[in-house]
Design an enzyme around this catalytic site. Structure first.
Site, mmCIF file in Angstrom:
data_model
loop_
_atom_site.group_PDB
_atom_site.id
_atom_site.type_symbol
_atom_site.label_atom_id
_atom_site.label_comp_id
_atom_site.label_asym_id
_atom_site.label_seq_id
_atom_site.Cartn_x
_atom_site.Cartn_y
_atom_site.Cartn_z
ATOM 1 C CE LYS A 1 -56.825 26.084 51.434
ATOM 2 N NZ LYS A 1 -57.579 25.455 50.380
ATOM 3 C CE LYS B 1 -53.887 35.853 47.282
ATOM 4 N NZ LYS B 1 -54.366 35.505 45.985
ATOM 5 C CG ASP C 1 -51.724 34.424 43.189
ATOM 6 O OD1 ASP C 1 -52.726 35.068 43.559
ATOM 7 O OD2 ASP C 1 -51.803 33.279 42.708
ATOM 8 C CE LYS D 1 -51.605 30.198 39.587
ATOM 9 N NZ LYS D 1 -52.595 29.562 40.476
ATOM 10 N N GLY E 1 -70.045 41.647 42.858
ATOM 11 C CA GLY E 1 -69.369 40.673 41.996
ATOM 12 C C GLY E 1 -70.120 39.354 42.013
ATOM 13 C CB ALA E 2 -73.635 38.528 42.887
ATOM 14 C CG LEU F 1 -64.542 34.414 45.022
ATOM 15 C CD1 LEU F 1 -63.491 33.333 45.179
ATOM 16 C CD2 LEU F 1 -64.111 35.670 45.768
ATOM 17 C CG HIS G 1 -52.507 31.801 50.251
ATOM 18 N ND1 HIS G 1 -53.567 32.453 50.818
ATOM 19 C CD2 HIS G 1 -52.791 31.716 48.939
ATOM 20 C CE1 HIS G 1 -54.456 32.759 49.869
ATOM 21 N NE2 HIS G 1 -53.999 32.323 48.723
ATOM 22 C CE LYS H 1 -69.185 29.340 37.327
ATOM 23 N NZ LYS H 1 -68.864 29.501 35.938
#
Ligand code: BG6
Length: 507
Positions: A197, A163, A250, A351, A26-27, A31, A255, A33
């Site tokens: 994080k 995920k 999601d 969101k 998936g380069a 994600l 998370h 980039k």
């Protein structure tokens, strides 16, 4: 983690991994980039990527690839950036064929032959849609690329998965069974980038490297806990994924539960990765399973409507105009154990809210009796400890203090600690860089273990099923884009007395 860190006074020096080939599936994607190339570059600049490493970039077509990667990297040090770019090799083709994996195997064998330090270690990073992950692992296995020798010190093969890990309990178990057909658990690195994080890692330091918090970290002193993960962005260009996911899958199942478990778990016996994750697992297992009315009463779902000059979710590109997918969820959870029994944990994420803000707020009980009449104990605001995850990074403790002025002039005062004021320049700051480094060092502490994922799905699958089966009992509450979320979420707290959500945009 401790055995690979050299301590220097209060600071520590990162240890660089041995050379490896990083194989990025998936380069050519988003994600890679936005996160993966910049993070690998950050490691390279910090001398944390061995110069003998190679990065195989699996793309559909190699055309224009180098230009795209260059554009994704900061241009502050062009020479270093050019050196880094020489580590990259595009491997182009369709990954749904054994031929592609044969070519990949030949490329890797060639890398091993050419490199002075023999980077036979391999980090496979699957930045690809979840339904393609299991198939890719099967291809890798058939090409003989996943085999690890049993003896200690032999080259490793680690595979990083993004995920979602399934979309409910049954599918996550199925995925797990499939992956374990080809890989040992020690080879599987499931990313939850929140764990990378700094501020999330600080939760356990704050709790377990200090004495002042532990005595009050329980049902006797804590009134309730609020965990917020608010985003100001909408669904952006991800409608295809989001329509099959929704907010609960999601953000909550991963998370949110990671943050909650770190804030609520017992102290592990050591900082061994499994000891930490055993305690996280216990706390997730202890969350009261919603059933019957609580499936509806304790969960609120919402979707953003147009507001503040922003489009509604249903108007976003790729979203059907009658979509019932939630972009907001709030819940009230209880942890049935000795420490937390009957302390509500209110959690919410959405969101297109007023601001981007992720935090854990521990709201303490009111004082039992006021000495400062006529001000009553209930009217003196409760002490609150806020662990700010982002964008602010640090913590605030709000307590009562005397304000200069008349005799009974008293009010809340906040003690701040902000990482930005520390003035240190750590080698790794980005969550993805931290996790890529850990995956290369074989440190799984900040990755999700399969049983934690299962426990999370056990908790939330009944909610998803209840929403699906009884939509009339789980209405979708609309909220204006750029607002604090649906008013129905306020009722979750108000039903328990006079509690209120903390403002998303801060006070
Ligand atoms: C991802 C979700 O895991 O986390 C996204 O899929 C979300 O929908 C993102 O936007 C939030 O991450 P961060 O680091 O920006 O808070």
């Amino acid at each position: 983690m401790s055995d690979r860190i050299e301590w220097h006074g209060n600071w520590c020096i990162e240890v660089a991994p041995t050379p490896a080939a990083v194989i990025l599936f998936g380069a050519g994607g988003d994600l890679a980039k936005r996160k993966l190339f910049p993070s690998l570059y950050e490691l390279y600049k910090g001398n944390l990527l061995h110069p003998d490493s190679r990065i195989a970039c699996c793309v559909r077509s190699a055309e224009g690839f180098a230009v795209k990667v260059r554009a994704a990297l900061p241009d502050t040090a062009p020479d270093r950036r050019d050196e880094f770019l020489t580590l990259l090799d595009p491997v182009a083709g369709d990954y749904r064929s054994d031929g592609f994996f044969q070519r990949l195997a030949e490329y890797l064998a060639d890398v091993d032959r050419r490199a002075s330090a023999m980077p036979r270690n391999r980090l496979f990073y699957l930045a690809i849609p979840p339904d393609a992950a299991a198939g890719t692992v099967a291809f890798l296995d058939r090409a003989g690329l996943l085999r690890e020798a049993e003896d200690e010190g032999q080259p490793w093969r680690h595979v990083v998965f993004e995920k979602p890990f399934g979309r409910d309990l049954a599918s996550s178990r199925e995925l797990d069974r499939t992956l374990h057909r080809y890989l040992k658990e020690s080879q599987i690195y499931r990313i939850d980038h929140y764990l990378g994080k700094e501020t999330v890692q600080n939760i356990s330091i704050l709790r377990f490297a200090n004495t002042v918090f532990e005595p009050v970290w329980n049902r006797h002193y804590v009134d309730h806990v609020q965990i917020t993960m608010a985003e100001s962005i909408g669904v952006e260009h991800r409608a295809g994924y989001y329509e099959t996911s929704g907010l609960l899958r999601d953000m909550f199942q991963n998370h949110m539960l990671e943050m909650l478990s770190l804030a609520a778990m017992e102290m592990p016996n050591s900082n061994d990765p499994d000891a930490m994750r055993d305690e996280q697992r216990k706390v997730i297992d202890a969350i009261r399973r919603p059933e019957g009315d609580t499936l509806f009463r304790d969960f609120v779902r919402g979707q953003y409507a147009a507001g503040n000059g922003m489009a509604a979710y249903r108007e976003e590109p790729g979203v059907p105009p009658d979509s019932m997918v939630e972009t907001y969820t709030a819940a009230r959870l209880f942890i049935d154990n000795w420490r937390w029994r009957d302390v509500p944990f209110y959690i919410r994420s959405g969101k297109r809210m007023t601001a981007r803000n992720s935090e854990i707020a521990v709201v303490f009980k009111h004082i039992p009796h006021s000495l400062f009449l006529p001000v009553k104990a209930r009217d003196i605001s409760a002490d609150t400890l806020v662990m700010h995850v982002q964008p602010e990074e640090g913590m605030d403790l709000t307590i009562q203090a005397k304000h200069p002025g008349p005799r009974l002039c008293m009010g809340p005062m906040t003690l701040h600690f902000h990482y930005s004021e520390l003035g240190c320049d750590p080698a790794v700051t980005d969550a993805y860089a931290r996790l890529l480094l850990d995956a290369m060092l074989g440190d799984p502490t900040l990755f999700m273990r399969s049983d934690l994922i299962t426990s999370g799905w056990e908790l939330f699958t009944p909610v998803l099923e209840a929403w699906e089966r009884h939509p009339e009992r789980a209405p979708l509450h609309f909220y204006a884009a750029g607002s604090e979320g649906p008013a129905a979420a306020d009722q979750l707290l108000r039903a328990d007395g006079s509690r209120e959500w903390r403002p998303v945009a801060g006070k």
